[in-house]
Design a protein around this motif. Structure first.
Motif, PDB file in Angstrom:
ATOM      1  N   PHE A 231      43.221  44.394  36.757  1.00  7.48           N
ATOM      2  CA  PHE A 231      42.668  45.334  35.785  1.00  7.48           C
ATOM      3  C   PHE A 231      41.225  44.983  35.421  1.00  7.48           C
ATOM      4  N   ARG A 232      40.964  43.687  35.273  1.00  4.53           N
ATOM      5  CA  ARG A 232      39.616  43.232  34.921  1.00  4.53           C
ATOM      6  C   ARG A 232      39.497  41.752  35.256  1.00  4.53           C
ATOM      7  N   ASP A 233      38.299  41.253  35.252  1.00  2.00           N
ATOM      8  CA  ASP A 233      38.078  39.862  35.634  1.00  2.00           C
ATOM      9  C   ASP A 233      38.701  38.884  34.651  1.00  2.00           C
ATOM     10  N   GLU A 234      38.581  39.168  33.344  1.00  2.00           N
ATOM     11  CA  GLU A 234      39.156  38.261  32.354  1.00  2.00           C
ATOM     12  C   GLU A 234      40.676  38.402  32.308  1.00  2.00           C
ATOM     13  N   ILE A 242      45.778  47.595  28.341  1.00  2.00           N
ATOM     14  CA  ILE A 242      44.753  48.277  29.126  1.00  2.00           C
ATOM     15  C   ILE A 242      45.093  49.756  29.338  1.00  2.00           C
ATOM     16  N   VAL A 243      46.344  50.034  29.717  1.00  2.00           N
ATOM     17  CA  VAL A 243      46.741  51.410  30.020  1.00  2.00           C
ATOM     18  C   VAL A 243      48.103  51.721  29.397  1.00  2.00           C
ATOM     19  N   THR A 264      49.162  48.456  47.476  1.00  2.00           N
ATOM     20  CA  THR A 264      48.518  47.576  46.511  1.00  2.00           C
ATOM     21  C   THR A 264      47.226  48.228  46.031  1.00  2.00           C
ATOM     22  N   LEU A 265      47.083  48.307  44.711  1.00  2.85           N
ATOM     23  CA  LEU A 265      45.923  48.962  44.117  1.00  2.85           C
ATOM     24  C   LEU A 265      45.161  48.007  43.204  1.00  2.85           C
ATOM     25  N   SER A 266      43.920  48.354  42.915  1.00  2.00           N
ATOM     26  CA  SER A 266      43.118  47.589  41.970  1.00  2.00           C
ATOM     27  C   SER A 266      42.355  48.560  41.079  1.00  2.00           C
ATOM     28  N   ALA A 267      42.233  48.189  39.811  1.00  2.57           N
ATOM     29  CA  ALA A 267      41.464  49.009  38.868  1.00  2.57           C
ATOM     30  C   ALA A 267      40.258  48.246  38.339  1.00  2.57           C
ATOM     31  N   ARG A 268      39.901  47.148  38.928  1.00  6.31           N
ATOM     32  CA  ARG A 268      38.764  46.345  38.460  1.00  6.31           C
ATOM     33  C   ARG A 268      37.468  47.162  38.501  1.00  6.31           C
ATOM     34  N   ASP A 269      36.798  47.196  37.396  1.00  5.46           N
ATOM     35  CA  ASP A 269      35.506  47.889  37.246  1.00  5.46           C
ATOM     36  C   ASP A 269      35.615  49.395  37.461  1.00  5.46           C
ATOM     37  N   LEU A 270      36.849  49.942  37.406  1.00  5.74           N
ATOM     38  CA  LEU A 270      37.030  51.363  37.666  1.00  5.74           C
ATOM     39  C   LEU A 270      37.676  52.115  36.515  1.00  5.74           C
ATOM     40  N   LEU A 271      38.227  51.402  35.528  1.00  7.86           N
ATOM     41  CA  LEU A 271      38.928  52.079  34.434  1.00  7.86           C
ATOM     42  C   LEU A 271      37.983  53.017  33.703  1.00  7.86           C
ATOM     43  N   GLN A 272      38.476  54.251  33.533  1.00  6.64           N
ATOM     44  CA  GLN A 272      37.670  55.250  32.843  1.00  6.64           C
ATOM     45  C   GLN A 272      38.403  55.851  31.650  1.00  6.64           C
ATOM     46  N   ASN A 273      39.665  56.224  31.898  1.00  2.24           N
ATOM     47  CA  ASN A 273      40.403  56.922  30.842  1.00  2.24           C
ATOM     48  C   ASN A 273      41.501  56.086  30.192  1.00  2.24           C
ATOM     49  N   GLY A 274      41.739  54.886  30.751  1.00  2.00           N
ATOM     50  CA  GLY A 274      42.808  54.072  30.190  1.00  2.00           C
ATOM     51  C   GLY A 274      42.385  53.425  28.892  1.00  2.00           C
TER      52      GLY A 274
END
Length: 278
Positions: A231-234, A242-243, A264-274
């Motif tokens: 979801f994010r680096d931290e 997050i969502v 397998t998915l990743s949302a790093r640096d992509l979250l917009q609406n969550g």
């Protein structure tokens, strides 16, 4: 005839038996879990024996084999397998109990399509009255995972009693009198078009939160996992920070495994609406 010749004769007799063929024999012993039969057609000396497990004596509910057969009774049965260690045959009388049903089942083939009407829906699967089956029978069965490519919580989410369905025959079991069908086999795996799409960015809906991540649907029948670390680096303790279920989020396809059907998915640096933690 010597003992070695007798043993050789039995070996030759058993070697000519094939799983699925029909044989006959006389019950010579009834035990707690099996009935022992003497197979017809063995020239001797000695006997060629068959064992029929309690569950294969009849499709009716019984507590003891003696409720289904008796010593001296002549039975017709299907060969299940040859047991070379015990030098006997394992057989099923239930497979030959209803000749009309057996004829119907033997007329089916794996890979063919067949139609029917849903009789009942349960949490473990769906029973289907197949077209052409004998009266008062219900031979079709669809396991939950075979109802479709989409993940469902209960088979009732996919079909209802009385509904007409078409499925591919994936197994015919003469012993249980059952035909297993697959509805999803008639449709292309929706994950296939994404096979070479690693790196693609798309949007999807969060369908389920679990302690270590979230499932996101990016197309009908296609769900992937965003691990909590993606979801994010931290560090993220709870994906719910997050969502939320129902959120539309942007994700990147990391890996597509067609064999295990894993995305397998990743949302790093992509979250917009969550949701974002404060």
């Amino acid at each position: 005839m010597t003992e070695s010749h007798s043993s050789e004769a039995l070996k030759n007799f058993l070697n000519n038996l094939r799983a699925g063929e029909v044989r006959a024999g006389r019950v010579i012993s009834v035990e707690d879990r099996t009935a022992l039969v003497e197979l017809d057609g063995f020239p001797g000396p000695g006997k060629a024996l068959g064992r029929i497990p309690r569950g294969d004596l009849t499709r009716k509910a019984i507590g003891h084999p003696s409720e289904a057969v008796s010593i001296g009774q002549q039975l017709t049965f299907e060969v299940i397998a040859v047991d070379w260690q015990q030098q006997c045959v394992w057989a099923s009388a239930a497979a030959c109990e209803d000749q009309a049903l057996r004829a119907f089942l033997l007329g089916l083939r794996r890979g063919a399509t067949h139609e029917g009407r849903v009789q009942s829906v349960h949490n473990f699967g769906v029973f289907v009255n197949l077209d052409g089956e004998p009266a008062n029978q219900c031979t079709g069965f669809i396991r939950g995972p075979e109802l479709g490519w989409q993940r469902i919580d209960h088979p009732a989410d996919a079909v209802t009693a009385g509904q007409r369905v078409v499925g591919e025959i994936i197994d015919v079991d003469t012993r249980r009198g059952q035909v297993q069908l697959s509805l999803k086999a008639l449709h292309e795996d929706p994950l296939v078009p994404f096979a070479n799409q690693a790196g693609m960015v798309t949007t999807g809906q969060v369908t389920k939160l679990i302690p270590f991540g979230a499932f996101v649907r990016i197309a009908d029948g296609v769900e992937g996992l965003v691990h909590v670390t993606e979801f994010r680096d931290e560090h993220v303790e709870d994906p719910g920070q997050i969502v939320s279920e129902g959120d539309e989020i942007t994700v990147r396809i990391v890996e597509v495994d067609l064999v295990r059907r894993r995305l397998t998915l990743s949302a790093r640096d992509l979250l917009q609406n969550g949701k974002r933690s404060s």
